[in-house]
Design a protein around this motif. Structure first.
Motif, mmCIF file in Angstrom:
data_model
loop_
_atom_site.group_PDB
_atom_site.id
_atom_site.type_symbol
_atom_site.label_atom_id
_atom_site.label_comp_id
_atom_site.label_asym_id
_atom_site.label_seq_id
_atom_site.Cartn_x
_atom_site.Cartn_y
_atom_site.Cartn_z
ATOM 1 N N ASP A 107 0.817 -1.209 0.000
ATOM 2 C CA ASP A 107 0.000 0.000 0.000
ATOM 3 C C ASP A 107 0.855 1.265 0.000
ATOM 4 O O ASP A 107 2.016 1.254 0.414
ATOM 5 C CB ASP A 107 -0.896 0.055 1.252
ATOM 6 C CG ASP A 107 -2.064 -0.906 1.170
ATOM 7 O OD1 ASP A 107 -2.388 -1.385 0.066
ATOM 8 O OD2 ASP A 107 -2.669 -1.188 2.229
ATOM 9 N N ILE A 109 0.047 5.763 0.664
ATOM 10 C CA ILE A 109 -0.908 6.853 0.878
ATOM 11 C C ILE A 109 -0.220 8.181 0.585
ATOM 12 O O ILE A 109 1.004 8.274 0.607
ATOM 13 C CB ILE A 109 -1.482 6.848 2.309
ATOM 14 C CG1 ILE A 109 -0.368 6.958 3.355
ATOM 15 C CG2 ILE A 109 -2.352 5.616 2.546
ATOM 16 C CD1 ILE A 109 -0.865 7.078 4.780
ATOM 17 N N PHE A 113 -2.371 12.694 3.718
ATOM 18 C CA PHE A 113 -3.460 11.805 4.132
ATOM 19 C C PHE A 113 -3.993 12.151 5.522
ATOM 20 O O PHE A 113 -5.190 12.355 5.722
ATOM 21 C CB PHE A 113 -2.976 10.358 4.092
ATOM 22 C CG PHE A 113 -4.013 9.331 4.485
ATOM 23 C CD1 PHE A 113 -4.863 8.799 3.546
ATOM 24 C CD2 PHE A 113 -4.119 8.886 5.796
ATOM 25 C CE1 PHE A 113 -5.813 7.849 3.884
ATOM 26 C CE2 PHE A 113 -5.064 7.945 6.161
ATOM 27 C CZ PHE A 113 -5.914 7.424 5.206
ATOM 28 N N THR A 125 -13.657 7.384 5.916
ATOM 29 C CA THR A 125 -13.035 6.777 4.743
ATOM 30 C C THR A 125 -12.930 7.793 3.615
ATOM 31 O O THR A 125 -13.800 8.652 3.454
ATOM 32 C CB THR A 125 -13.820 5.524 4.294
ATOM 33 O OG1 THR A 125 -13.070 4.823 3.297
ATOM 34 C CG2 THR A 125 -15.200 5.872 3.764
ATOM 35 N N PHE A 126 -11.839 7.702 2.868
ATOM 36 C CA PHE A 126 -11.594 8.574 1.727
ATOM 37 C C PHE A 126 -11.783 7.746 0.453
ATOM 38 O O PHE A 126 -10.906 6.958 0.091
ATOM 39 C CB PHE A 126 -10.165 9.121 1.766
ATOM 40 C CG PHE A 126 -9.862 9.947 2.986
ATOM 41 C CD1 PHE A 126 -10.117 11.305 2.993
ATOM 42 C CD2 PHE A 126 -9.319 9.369 4.126
ATOM 43 C CE1 PHE A 126 -9.833 12.083 4.115
ATOM 44 C CE2 PHE A 126 -9.025 10.122 5.247
ATOM 45 C CZ PHE A 126 -9.292 11.490 5.245
ATOM 46 N N GLY A 129 -9.043 7.422 -4.895
ATOM 47 C CA GLY A 129 -7.634 7.082 -4.967
ATOM 48 C C GLY A 129 -7.294 6.642 -6.371
ATOM 49 O O GLY A 129 -8.053 6.872 -7.319
ATOM 50 N N ASN A 150 -7.617 3.234 3.159
ATOM 51 C CA ASN A 150 -8.205 4.581 3.068
ATOM 52 C C ASN A 150 -9.234 4.839 4.165
ATOM 53 O O ASN A 150 -10.016 5.773 4.083
ATOM 54 C CB ASN A 150 -8.847 4.800 1.691
ATOM 55 C CG ASN A 150 -10.041 3.895 1.429
ATOM 56 O OD1 ASN A 150 -10.271 2.946 2.165
ATOM 57 N ND2 ASN A 150 -10.785 4.180 0.382
ATOM 58 N N THR A 151 -9.224 4.005 5.197
ATOM 59 C CA THR A 151 -10.218 4.096 6.265
ATOM 60 C C THR A 151 -9.533 4.241 7.617
ATOM 61 O O THR A 151 -8.577 3.530 7.919
ATOM 62 C CB THR A 151 -11.136 2.856 6.259
ATOM 63 O OG1 THR A 151 -11.787 2.769 4.984
ATOM 64 C CG2 THR A 151 -12.175 2.935 7.360
ATOM 65 N N LYS A 190 -6.591 12.669 -4.304
ATOM 66 C CA LYS A 190 -6.626 11.208 -4.359
ATOM 67 C C LYS A 190 -5.582 10.725 -3.366
ATOM 68 O O LYS A 190 -4.388 11.004 -3.523
ATOM 69 C CB LYS A 190 -6.314 10.684 -5.753
ATOM 70 C CG LYS A 190 -7.442 10.913 -6.761
ATOM 71 C CD LYS A 190 -7.587 12.366 -7.107
ATOM 72 C CE LYS A 190 -8.614 12.596 -8.209
ATOM 73 N NZ LYS A 190 -8.799 14.056 -8.462
ATOM 74 N N VAL A 191 -6.029 10.029 -2.339
ATOM 75 C CA VAL A 191 -5.155 9.866 -1.176
ATOM 76 C C VAL A 191 -4.571 8.465 -0.998
ATOM 77 O O VAL A 191 -3.861 8.229 -0.032
ATOM 78 C CB VAL A 191 -5.899 10.279 0.121
ATOM 79 C CG1 VAL A 191 -6.329 11.729 0.052
ATOM 80 C CG2 VAL A 191 -7.090 9.375 0.389
ATOM 81 N N TYR A 192 -4.833 7.547 -1.904
ATOM 82 C CA TYR A 192 -4.265 6.204 -1.727
ATOM 83 C C TYR A 192 -3.964 5.576 -3.080
ATOM 84 O O TYR A 192 -4.510 5.968 -4.120
ATOM 85 C CB TYR A 192 -5.209 5.295 -0.936
ATOM 86 C CG TYR A 192 -6.534 5.007 -1.636
ATOM 87 C CD1 TYR A 192 -6.691 3.911 -2.476
ATOM 88 C CD2 TYR A 192 -7.636 5.844 -1.455
ATOM 89 C CE1 TYR A 192 -7.887 3.663 -3.107
ATOM 90 C CE2 TYR A 192 -8.841 5.595 -2.078
ATOM 91 C CZ TYR A 192 -8.966 4.493 -2.907
ATOM 92 O OH TYR A 192 -10.164 4.248 -3.547
ATOM 93 N N TYR A 194 -4.167 1.874 -4.752
ATOM 94 C CA TYR A 194 -4.636 0.495 -4.693
ATOM 95 C C TYR A 194 -3.742 -0.297 -5.644
ATOM 96 O O TYR A 194 -3.919 -0.258 -6.858
ATOM 97 C CB TYR A 194 -6.102 0.443 -5.089
ATOM 98 C CG TYR A 194 -6.791 -0.891 -4.893
ATOM 99 C CD1 TYR A 194 -6.558 -1.651 -3.752
ATOM 100 C CD2 TYR A 194 -7.691 -1.371 -5.833
ATOM 101 C CE1 TYR A 194 -7.199 -2.866 -3.564
ATOM 102 C CE2 TYR A 194 -8.347 -2.582 -5.646
ATOM 103 C CZ TYR A 194 -8.091 -3.317 -4.514
ATOM 104 O OH TYR A 194 -8.726 -4.537 -4.334
#
Length: 287
Positions: A107, A109, A113, A125-126, A129, A150-151, A190-192, A194
């Motif tokens: 992962d 971030i 974040f 949660t965001f 991403g 993201n949580t 966009k914070v993550y 995947y």
């Protein structure tokens, strides 16, 4: 506000090829991304197998030490995958309020974040991403609320163990049970990331085609990688290694041990009962 990231890294996995690939990926993506956030109010617990190969253990400790943030990182051996929630819960139970975020070993971030997170109890949660084909350096926008990375859980430390046991698809149900508010935080950022790759426990071939065929897909540029704290030199070394590394195909690594993990969970329950029996047996030593 104290914040804890936690990662379960290779618990129950011993294949040396898996470890070579994942350690390189971890060192290039997750390790630099998360260490960016570590300070006196932010910690990271990395849970590993209690029987981890000693050479691998030394390597993990070495690369953590090189970050300069080793004082904020706790590498914690556990008895089994099912033991991880208990260990984390015990570590955090004394906090009146704590933030908890799970990050997997691939992962990443964004640099801001935590700045975007509200300081209120509940589950935040965001959704926005990027889904990224890491080796192909291709990314597309994705909206996936209530993933793990993201949580954020914020609340009593005494609930951490129970929260960590919940799969991400059951978070809303769990929050309702404990009367905790949930919120999807809308931000333009966009914070993550995947991550998608040949050992990401997914039908990677189909996922890769979907990413590359999407007209909105863009290049995962050096600037984008920098925003998520990725170490570019290590990243390119991993990409080179990934060219010839084996794929897990449709096999889910965690699924191989499902039955064994369930058996371990039952044994841990039995161990709990034996511990309670021992405490009852010594409750009145001097009477």
């Amino acid at each position: 506000m104290i914040t804890y990231f936690y990662t379960r890294f290779g618990i129950g996995v011993s294949d040396p090829q898996w470890w070579e690939y994942r350690m390189r990926l971890f060192q290039s993506v997750t390790l630099p991304s998360i260490t960016t956030h570590l300070n006196h109010e932010t910690r990271w617990v990395i849970m590993v197998d209690g029987m981890m190969n000693p050479k691998l253990s030394r390597e993990l400790h070495r690369i953590v030490q090189e970050t300069g943030k080793a004082g904020h990182i706790n590498i914690t051996p556990v008895l089994a995958y099912a033991h991880a929630p208990r260990m984390l819960g015990a570590m955090l139970a004394h906090y009146h309020t704590v933030r908890v975020i799970r990050v997997d070993d691939d992962d990443a971030i964004s640099h801001n974040f935590l700045d975007l997170a509200p300081e209120t109890d509940g589950i935040h949660t965001f959704p926005l991403g990027y889904e990224v084909d890491l080796a192909g350096r291709q990314m597309r926008l994705t909206r996936r609320p209530f993933l793990s990375l993201n949580t954020i859980y914020q609340g009593p430390g005494q609930l951490v163990e129970e929260y960590v046991r919940m799969g991400h698809h059951r978070i809303q149900e769990w929050a309702d049970k404990h009367k905790l508010p949930t919120a999807q935080i809308s931000t333009p950022e966009k914070v993550y990331i995947y991550s998608r790759h040949k050992q990401s426990d997914s039908t990677f071939g189909a996922v890769r085609r979907a990413i590359h065929d999407d007209p909105t897909t863009r290049v995962f540029t050096a600037a984008a990688r920098a925003d998520f704290g990725i170490n570019d030199a290590r990243f390119e070394e991993w990409r080179e290694h990934a060219r010839t590394a084996p794929s897990t195909g449709n096999t889910k690594t965690w699924d191989r041990n499902t039955e064994i993990t369930n058996q371990a969970a039952q044994l841990l329950k039995q161990l709990d009962e034996l511990n309670r029996a021992a405490r009852r047996n010594t409750a009145n030593i001097f009477e």
